[in-house]
Design a protein around this motif. Structure first.
Motif, PDB file in Angstrom:
ATOM      1  N   PRO A  94      -2.284 -29.962 -32.765  1.00 17.70           N
ATOM      2  CA  PRO A  94      -2.090 -31.399 -32.962  1.00 17.70           C
ATOM      3  C   PRO A  94      -0.734 -31.898 -32.464  1.00 17.70           C
ATOM      4  N   ARG A 103      -3.940 -36.106 -32.241  1.00 20.29           N
ATOM      5  CA  ARG A 103      -4.550 -35.629 -33.481  1.00 20.29           C
ATOM      6  C   ARG A 103      -5.901 -34.984 -33.243  1.00 20.29           C
ATOM      7  N   ASP A 104      -6.594 -35.402 -32.172  1.00 20.32           N
ATOM      8  CA  ASP A 104      -7.919 -34.879 -31.873  1.00 20.32           C
ATOM      9  C   ASP A 104      -8.228 -35.161 -30.415  1.00 20.32           C
ATOM     10  N   VAL A 161      -9.137 -40.361 -33.280  1.00 19.56           N
ATOM     11  CA  VAL A 161      -9.475 -39.395 -34.317  1.00 19.56           C
ATOM     12  C   VAL A 161     -10.986 -39.320 -34.461  1.00 19.56           C
TER      13      VAL A 161
END
Length: 182
Positions: A12, A16-17, A171
């Protein structure tokens, strides 16, 4: 066989994704290829769960947990195409010749490390592809990944996908399945 190729996700640390568009491509792919620098084992777990087939290696930023589960060089036959996946290939100068010598029985070499998309053919026909990074574009104008089709020993429909700037920080909940872009 529909392929999705990615590298240098650095989760991360850099995002974050993965972007939703990339998760959607993963959901539709027959094979997902990751050329290292995952950083976090959680993404490996998610891709293993969501992918029909995963072919992947570790990178220079991947710690002991990832190195224990992933090889330095991954090899697979996909649709009659002999593929190798490695994180680092060295400097751009001389890359084609160096890789052709190192991978003589390979049709396709997928690599990462530079975060710079690359598509070239070495003497003897070895195709070299670097998908760039979907989360850490560095000096590149876009976050990127690649898709391709492998069938009857041929690689076709190689497409570099540019991601919207804000997509790299999107996210996706682990329980969301193959998320679709809005």
């Amino acid at each position: 066989m529909r392929l999705v190729l990615m590298s240098d996700t650095h989760l991360p640390k850099r995002a974050r994704d993965l972007p939703e568009q990339l998760w959607a491509a993963v959901a539709e792919a027959d094979v997902v290829v990751h050329a290292g620098d995952w950083v976090d084992v959680a993404l490996l777990d998610l891709l293993e769960a969501r992918s029909a087939r995963l072919v992947a290696c570790h990178g220079n930023n991947d710690g002991p947990a990832l190195r224990a589960r992933l090889p330095e060089i991954a090899r697979a036959e996909i649709g009659g195409v002999q593929m190798a996946v490695v994180h680092e290939t060295g400097p751009a100068a001389g890359r084609e010749r160096r890789c052709a010598d190192r991978f003589p029985d390979t049709d396709l070499l997928v690599f990462g490390h530079s975060h710079i998309p690359w598509d070239s053919v070495a003497p003897g026909g070895l195709r070299l592809l670097n998908p760039g990074s979907p989360t850490d574009r560095r000096r590149q104008p876009f976050h990127t990944y690649l898709t391709a089709t492998a069938a009857d020993g041929q690689l076709t429909d190689v497409t570099l996908h540019r991601l919207p700037a804000r997509a790299a920080g999107s996210v996706v909940r682990p329980d969301a399945g193959g998320a679709r872009p809005r």
